[in-house]
Write an enzyme that holds these catalytic residues in place. Structure first.
Site, PDB file in Angstrom:
ATOM      1  N   HIS A 226      -4.667   0.707   8.284  1.00 26.86           N
ATOM      2  CA  HIS A 226      -5.066   0.503   6.887  1.00 26.86           C
ATOM      3  C   HIS A 226      -6.508   0.024   6.803  1.00 26.86           C
ATOM      4  O   HIS A 226      -6.833  -1.085   7.222  1.00 26.86           O
ATOM      5  CB  HIS A 226      -4.155  -0.506   6.188  1.00 26.86           C
ATOM      6  CG  HIS A 226      -4.549  -0.711   4.758  1.00 26.86           C
ATOM      7  ND1 HIS A 226      -3.978  -0.011   3.717  1.00 26.86           N
ATOM      8  CD2 HIS A 226      -5.518  -1.489   4.204  1.00 26.86           C
ATOM      9  CE1 HIS A 226      -4.566  -0.362   2.583  1.00 26.86           C
ATOM     10  NE2 HIS A 226      -5.500  -1.255   2.849  1.00 26.86           N
TER      11      HIS A 226
ATOM     12  N   HIS B 137      -8.526   7.998   2.913  1.00 23.79           N
ATOM     13  CA  HIS B 137      -7.945   9.333   3.082  1.00 23.79           C
ATOM     14  C   HIS B 137      -9.017  10.381   2.823  1.00 23.79           C
ATOM     15  O   HIS B 137      -9.981  10.136   2.098  1.00 23.79           O
ATOM     16  CB  HIS B 137      -6.751   9.547   2.138  1.00 23.79           C
ATOM     17  CG  HIS B 137      -7.064   9.248   0.701  1.00 23.79           C
ATOM     18  ND1 HIS B 137      -7.112   7.961   0.213  1.00 23.79           N
ATOM     19  CD2 HIS B 137      -7.361  10.056  -0.341  1.00 23.79           C
ATOM     20  CE1 HIS B 137      -7.411   7.998  -1.076  1.00 23.79           C
ATOM     21  NE2 HIS B 137      -7.581   9.257  -1.440  1.00 23.79           N
TER      22      HIS B 137
ATOM     23  N   ASN C  17     -13.080  10.204  -1.592  1.00 21.71           N
ATOM     24  CA  ASN C  17     -13.546   9.359  -2.688  1.00 21.71           C
ATOM     25  C   ASN C  17     -13.609   7.910  -2.218  1.00 21.71           C
ATOM     26  O   ASN C  17     -12.687   7.423  -1.566  1.00 21.71           O
ATOM     27  CB  ASN C  17     -12.590   9.481  -3.883  1.00 21.71           C
ATOM     28  CG  ASN C  17     -12.605  10.867  -4.484  1.00 21.71           C
ATOM     29  OD1 ASN C  17     -13.664  11.482  -4.600  1.00 21.71           O
ATOM     30  ND2 ASN C  17     -11.440  11.380  -4.846  1.00 21.71           N
TER      31      ASN C  17
ATOM     32  N   HIS D 291      -6.469   3.249   0.334  1.00 18.95           N
ATOM     33  CA  HIS D 291      -6.184   3.418   1.768  1.00 18.95           C
ATOM     34  C   HIS D 291      -6.950   4.675   2.148  1.00 18.95           C
ATOM     35  O   HIS D 291      -6.689   5.756   1.594  1.00 18.95           O
ATOM     36  CB  HIS D 291      -4.669   3.574   1.997  1.00 18.95           C
ATOM     37  CG  HIS D 291      -4.265   3.772   3.428  1.00 18.95           C
ATOM     38  ND1 HIS D 291      -3.266   3.024   4.025  1.00 18.95           N
ATOM     39  CD2 HIS D 291      -4.702   4.640   4.377  1.00 18.95           C
ATOM     40  CE1 HIS D 291      -3.108   3.424   5.287  1.00 18.95           C
ATOM     41  NE2 HIS D 291      -3.975   4.415   5.519  1.00 18.95           N
TER      42      HIS D 291
ATOM     43  N   CYS E 152       0.836  -1.207   0.000  1.00 16.06           N
ATOM     44  CA  CYS E 152       0.000   0.000   0.000  1.00 16.06           C
ATOM     45  C   CYS E 152       0.872   1.259   0.000  1.00 16.06           C
ATOM     46  O   CYS E 152       1.713   1.457   0.874  1.00 16.06           O
ATOM     47  CB  CYS E 152      -0.921  -0.008   1.221  1.00 16.06           C
ATOM     48  SG  CYS E 152      -1.794   1.545   1.438  1.00 16.06           S
TER      49      CYS E 152
ATOM     50  N   CYS F  91       0.487   3.367   3.188  1.00 20.33           N
ATOM     51  CA  CYS F  91       1.160   2.725   4.331  1.00 20.33           C
ATOM     52  C   CYS F  91       2.660   3.000   4.256  1.00 20.33           C
ATOM     53  O   CYS F  91       3.303   3.250   5.292  1.00 20.33           O
ATOM     54  CB  CYS F  91       0.899   1.222   4.349  1.00 20.33           C
ATOM     55  SG  CYS F  91      -0.747   0.759   4.943  1.00 20.33           S
TER      56      CYS F  91
ATOM     57  N   HIS G 183      -9.350  14.309   1.450  1.00 22.62           N
ATOM     58  CA  HIS G 183      -8.718  15.463   0.808  1.00 22.62           C
ATOM     59  C   HIS G 183      -9.190  16.731   1.520  1.00 22.62           C
ATOM     60  O   HIS G 183     -10.394  16.895   1.754  1.00 22.62           O
ATOM     61  CB  HIS G 183      -9.145  15.581  -0.654  1.00 22.62           C
ATOM     62  CG  HIS G 183      -8.781  14.418  -1.525  1.00 22.62           C
ATOM     63  ND1 HIS G 183      -7.746  14.468  -2.433  1.00 22.62           N
ATOM     64  CD2 HIS G 183      -9.324  13.181  -1.646  1.00 22.62           C
ATOM     65  CE1 HIS G 183      -7.665  13.310  -3.077  1.00 22.62           C
ATOM     66  NE2 HIS G 183      -8.614  12.514  -2.618  1.00 22.62           N
TER      67      HIS G 183
ATOM     68  N   ASP H 152      -0.732  16.717  -1.198  1.00 23.37           N
ATOM     69  CA  ASP H 152      -1.009  15.873  -2.358  1.00 23.37           C
ATOM     70  C   ASP H 152       0.046  16.113  -3.439  1.00 23.37           C
ATOM     71  O   ASP H 152       0.450  17.256  -3.686  1.00 23.37           O
ATOM     72  CB  ASP H 152      -2.410  16.178  -2.902  1.00 23.37           C
ATOM     73  CG  ASP H 152      -2.908  15.118  -3.850  1.00 23.37           C
ATOM     74  OD1 ASP H 152      -3.846  14.379  -3.480  1.00 23.37           O
ATOM     75  OD2 ASP H 152      -2.371  15.012  -4.972  1.00 23.37           O
TER      76      ASP H 152
HETATM   77  P1  DGP Z   1      -8.012   9.456  -4.612  1.00 22.53           P
HETATM   78  O1  DGP Z   1      -8.070   9.537  -6.106  1.00 22.53           O
HETATM   79  O2  DGP Z   1      -9.179  10.097  -3.923  1.00 22.53           O
HETATM   80  O3  DGP Z   1      -7.759   8.034  -4.173  1.00 22.53           O
HETATM   81  O4  DGP Z   1      -6.750  10.333  -4.175  1.00 22.53           O
HETATM   82  C1  DGP Z   1      -5.450   9.868  -4.177  1.00 22.53           C
HETATM   83  C2  DGP Z   1      -4.572  11.077  -4.132  1.00 22.53           C
HETATM   84  O5  DGP Z   1      -3.272  10.651  -3.780  1.00 22.53           O
HETATM   85  C3  DGP Z   1      -4.428  11.815  -5.467  1.00 22.53           C
HETATM   86  O6  DGP Z   1      -4.970  13.136  -5.322  1.00 22.53           O
HETATM   87  C4  DGP Z   1      -2.933  11.877  -5.727  1.00 22.53           C
HETATM   88  C5  DGP Z   1      -2.330  11.493  -4.398  1.00 22.53           C
HETATM   89  N1  DGP Z   1      -1.103  10.724  -4.511  1.00 22.53           N
HETATM   90  C6  DGP Z   1      -0.914   9.591  -5.227  1.00 22.53           C
HETATM   91  N2  DGP Z   1       0.341   9.151  -5.074  1.00 22.53           N
HETATM   92  C7  DGP Z   1       0.956  10.014  -4.225  1.00 22.53           C
HETATM   93  C8  DGP Z   1       2.269  10.093  -3.673  1.00 22.53           C
HETATM   94  O7  DGP Z   1       3.149   9.259  -3.916  1.00 22.53           O
HETATM   95  N3  DGP Z   1       2.529  11.143  -2.841  1.00 22.53           N
HETATM   96  C9  DGP Z   1       1.574  12.083  -2.538  1.00 22.53           C
HETATM   97  N4  DGP Z   1       1.953  13.074  -1.726  1.00 22.53           N
HETATM   98  N5  DGP Z   1       0.341  12.041  -3.030  1.00 22.53           N
HETATM   99  C10 DGP Z   1       0.031  11.016  -3.864  1.00 22.53           C
END
Ligand code: DGP
Length: 113
Positions: free
Chosen positions: A46, A99, A86, A97, A4, A7, A101, A30
């Site tokens: 998780h 989260h 989401n 995982h 993950c 994680c 926003h 992000d």
């Molecule tokens: P969602 O699509 O709701 O599952 O959002 C996942 C978010 O995670 C997306 O806005 C981009 C962010 N994201 C993906 N990979 C990484 C990463 O390696 N580092 C960071 N900081 N954010 C990431």
């Protein structure tokens, strides 16, 4: 969860721009921001998404909500902000995982889809 992404971020195996951490949650910027301020608050435990978060203890759920308020204050989002979580395919969840926003730092659109 060994494979993950979030994680690994929580464990420090993948770098992130941390903005907040407590016993139950971790927050970081992000990688592909959709607003001037775009922060992800993740549960340290998780669970795949908010639908599965009901399995977490109440104190872990409360910690996430409390973290959002603290981050908003620290980021000086006095004019407001939006939170989004989401869940699953229809909502285009891309990291499985749970989260939340936090989006802000500008006038956001009235539409939420
Ligand atoms: P969602 O699509 O709701 O599952 O959002 C996942 C978010 O995670 C997306 O806005 C981009 C962010 N994201 C993906 N990979 C990484 C990463 O390696 N580092 C960071 N900081 N954010 C990431």
């Amino acid at each position: 969860m060994p494979d993950c992404l979030f994680c690994k971020i929580i464990a420090g195996q993948i770098p992130s721009q941390k903005v907040y951490e407590d016993e139950f949650c971790y927050a970081f910027r992000d990688i592909a921001p959709q607003a001037p301020i775009h922060i992800l608050v993740v549960s340290k435990a998780h669970v795949a998404n908010i639908a599965e978060a009901s399995s977490l203890p109440d104190e872990a759920l409360a910690a996430v909500i409390r973290a959002i308020g603290r981050i908003a204050q620290a980021e000086k989002m006095d004019n407001g902000f939006r939170i989004v979580s989401n869940c699953g395919k229809d909502a285009c969840q891309s990291v499985n995982h749970w989260h939340i926003h936090i989006l802000g730092g500008k006038q956001l659109s009235e539409r939420m889809d």
